[in-house]
Design a protein around this motif. Structure first.
Motif, PDB file in Angstrom:
ATOM      1  N   UNK A   1       0.858  -1.183   0.000  1.00  0.00           N
ATOM      2  CA  UNK A   1       0.000   0.000   0.000  1.00  0.00           C
ATOM      3  C   UNK A   1       0.897   1.237   0.000  1.00  0.00           C
ATOM      4  N   UNK A   2       0.616   2.160  -0.906  1.00  0.00           N
ATOM      5  CA  UNK A   2       1.421   3.377  -1.013  1.00  0.00           C
ATOM      6  C   UNK A   2       0.516   4.567  -0.705  1.00  0.00           C
ATOM      7  N   UNK A   3       0.958   5.408   0.218  1.00  0.00           N
ATOM      8  CA  UNK A   3       0.114   6.508   0.700  1.00  0.00           C
ATOM      9  C   UNK A   3       0.855   7.833   0.532  1.00  0.00           C
ATOM     10  N   UNK A   4       0.260   8.755  -0.204  1.00  0.00           N
ATOM     11  CA  UNK A   4       0.868  10.076  -0.389  1.00  0.00           C
ATOM     12  C   UNK A   4       0.825  10.846   0.931  1.00  0.00           C
ATOM     13  N   UNK A   5       1.934  11.455   1.315  1.00  0.00           N
ATOM     14  CA  UNK A   5       1.915  12.378   2.457  1.00  0.00           C
ATOM     15  C   UNK A   5       1.072  13.588   2.035  1.00  0.00           C
ATOM     16  N   UNK A   6       0.222  14.125   2.914  1.00  0.00           N
ATOM     17  CA  UNK A   6      -0.606  15.273   2.511  1.00  0.00           C
ATOM     18  C   UNK A   6       0.226  16.372   1.835  1.00  0.00           C
ATOM     19  N   UNK A   7      -0.271  16.842   0.699  1.00  0.00           N
ATOM     20  CA  UNK A   7       0.391  17.865  -0.120  1.00  0.00           C
ATOM     21  C   UNK A   7       1.738  17.387  -0.674  1.00  0.00           C
ATOM     22  N   UNK A   8       1.984  16.074  -0.580  1.00  0.00           N
ATOM     23  CA  UNK A   8       3.254  15.518  -1.041  1.00  0.00           C
ATOM     24  C   UNK A   8       3.387  15.456  -2.553  1.00  0.00           C
ATOM     25  N   UNK A   9       2.276  15.726  -3.282  1.00  0.00           N
ATOM     26  CA  UNK A   9       2.396  15.759  -4.751  1.00  0.00           C
ATOM     27  C   UNK A   9       2.959  17.094  -5.235  1.00  0.00           C
ATOM     28  N   UNK A  10       3.207  18.011  -4.314  1.00  0.00           N
ATOM     29  CA  UNK A  10       3.877  19.297  -4.591  1.00  0.00           C
ATOM     30  C   UNK A  10       3.135  20.141  -5.642  1.00  0.00           C
ATOM     31  N   UNK A  11       1.839  19.880  -5.788  1.00  0.00           N
ATOM     32  CA  UNK A  11       1.064  20.615  -6.796  1.00  0.00           C
ATOM     33  C   UNK A  11       0.389  21.867  -6.242  1.00  0.00           C
ATOM     34  N   UNK A  12       0.381  22.018  -4.920  1.00  0.00           N
ATOM     35  CA  UNK A  12      -0.294  23.176  -4.325  1.00  0.00           C
ATOM     36  C   UNK A  12       0.702  24.010  -3.522  1.00  0.00           C
ATOM     37  N   UNK A  13       0.689  25.305  -3.808  1.00  0.00           N
ATOM     38  CA  UNK A  13       1.647  26.214  -3.168  1.00  0.00           C
ATOM     39  C   UNK A  13       0.958  27.502  -2.739  1.00  0.00           C
ATOM     40  N   UNK A  14       1.412  28.033  -1.632  1.00  0.00           N
ATOM     41  CA  UNK A  14       0.970  29.346  -1.160  1.00  0.00           C
ATOM     42  C   UNK A  14       2.060  30.342  -1.547  1.00  0.00           C
ATOM     43  N   UNK A  15       1.656  31.403  -2.220  1.00  0.00           N
ATOM     44  CA  UNK A  15       2.601  32.453  -2.618  1.00  0.00           C
ATOM     45  C   UNK A  15       2.455  33.613  -1.637  1.00  0.00           C
ATOM     46  N   UNK A  16       3.397  33.713  -0.718  1.00  0.00           N
ATOM     47  CA  UNK A  16       3.402  34.825   0.246  1.00  0.00           C
ATOM     48  C   UNK A  16       4.172  35.981  -0.389  1.00  0.00           C
ATOM     49  N   UNK A  17       3.492  37.053  -0.654  1.00  0.00           N
ATOM     50  CA  UNK A  17       4.140  38.207  -1.288  1.00  0.00           C
ATOM     51  C   UNK A  17       4.474  39.212  -0.193  1.00  0.00           C
ATOM     52  N   UNK A  18       5.755  39.222   0.180  1.00  0.00           N
ATOM     53  CA  UNK A  18       6.184  39.978   1.361  1.00  0.00           C
ATOM     54  C   UNK A  18       7.051  41.158   0.944  1.00  0.00           C
ATOM     55  N   UNK A  19       6.664  42.332   1.411  1.00  0.00           N
ATOM     56  CA  UNK A  19       7.442  43.540   1.106  1.00  0.00           C
ATOM     57  C   UNK A  19       8.553  43.690   2.145  1.00  0.00           C
ATOM     58  N   UNK A  20       9.792  43.696   1.656  1.00  0.00           N
ATOM     59  CA  UNK A  20      10.927  43.874   2.558  1.00  0.00           C
ATOM     60  C   UNK A  20      11.065  45.347   2.945  1.00  0.00           C
ATOM     61  N   UNK A  21      11.838  45.597   3.993  1.00  0.00           N
ATOM     62  CA  UNK A  21      11.993  46.971   4.488  1.00  0.00           C
ATOM     63  C   UNK A  21      12.693  47.859   3.465  1.00  0.00           C
TER      64      UNK A  21
END
Length: 314
Positions: A20-40
């Motif tokens: 039995x093979x079980x993907x770790x949650x989000x382990x397919x690397x298809x979903x990403x959060x893009x944090x757009x951070x303004x530096x000082x």
């Protein structure tokens, strides 16, 4: 044929058929959060993309990141706030692969310019792991303390499976660059590494965390290679010091000091004090992919590790 079989077993390769093979949650690397951070403004004021592995989203607020949507993954992509200055580091990137994405981890030099003058240069390796980062990062001292390593986990998989690709730097020596002392050479080549540890943890009345090592898998990559799909590595259980596949420099107890949050909410070192038995049930799973094996601020710019489809085999 037997020779080939025993060689495969020694290398920790297993066949994933009939398992039995079980993907770790989000382990397919298809979903990403893009944090757009303004530096000082003092360091240029650019808006940087700081990627996290989790349900697809764009976040434009400059706020400390907490794992979102049940994602167990953290990365070396972080926001730091030191002396009132907001700065980011991104060394893990989503990269298009087929119909989806994979993760690319780069080892690179990250420079900060204050008033346009190069002030601080840090070597940043790309790393992703199961756990959390305590943002904002407030300094370069004791980077492991800023991480909560591992996730609660009680299963006993026989192997880990993933797709990988490697690009090696051609440097013979590594670089150490902490940002505050001069940049120095470190003996030995830099290797991307994957490490998996199953621990049985407990806490004493003072809040110290102890662990037995129940399961172990560590692999390093020594050459540039194109995609290998469904690469499968056995997890060794119990005291493995007598196993021919045991490599002390990569697998010994306390091979790297890691931290976890105790019941009092404090980040404390995990003291790995003994090998578990093969019958021990783990409490936590630690899993890390990194483009450089030498720990914080040490590596060779130009190393890259691509990872996709991270699964556990039972």
């Amino acid at each position: 044929m037997l020779g080939v079989l025993s060689a495969m077993l020694c290398c920790g390769a297993v066949s994933a058929q009939q398992h039995e093979v079980e993907m770790i949650p989000f382990g397919n690397m298809d979903q990403w959060i893009d944090r757009q951070i303004k530096e000082s403004g003092i360091i240029g004021g650019a808006t940087k993309n700081v990627y996290a592995i989790g349900p697809t989203a764009t976040v434009t607020e400059t706020k400390a990141y907490k794992n979102m949507g049940g994602s167990p993954w953290a990365t070396s992509n972080v926001m730091a706030r030191v002396a009132g200055i907001t700065k980011t580091n991104t060394s893990v990137f989503p990269e298009k692969r087929g119909d989806g994405f994979c993760a690319r981890m780069d080892t690179r030099m990250e420079s900060v310019k204050v008033f346009g003058i190069v002030d601080i240069t840090v070597l940043a390796a790309g790393s992703m792991f199961l756990g959390e980062v305590h943002e904002p990062i407030k300094g370069t001292k004791n980077p492991q303390k800023m991480l909560n390593s591992g996730i609660p986990f009680t299963k006993k998989p026989i192997a880990i499976q993933f797709d990988y690709k490697v690009k090696m730097s051609d440097r013979e020596k590594r670089i150490r660059a902490t940002g505050f002392s001069r940049i120095t050479d470190v003996e030995g080549k830099d290797f991307p590494e994957v490490n998996l540890f199953l621990q049985k943890r407990w806490e004493d009345e003072k809040g110290n965390i102890y662990a037995k090592r129940v399961g172990t898998m560590v692999v390093r990559y020594y050459t540039t290679t194109d995609w290998h799909n469904n690469a499968t590595y056995s997890i060794m259980y119990g005291d493995i010091t007598g196993d021919p596949a045991y490599k002390a420099h990569m697998m010994r107890l306390q091979v790297e000091e890691r931290y976890a949050v105790n019941s009092k909410g404090e980040s404390v070192p995990i003291k790995e004090v003994a090998w578990g038995t093969e019958d021990d049930v783990p409490t936590h799973l630690l899993l890390q992919f990194t483009s450089s094996h030498g720990g914080a601020y040490i590596g060779s710019p130009g190393n890259s590790l691509w990872i996709d489809n991270v699964k556990l085999v039972y």
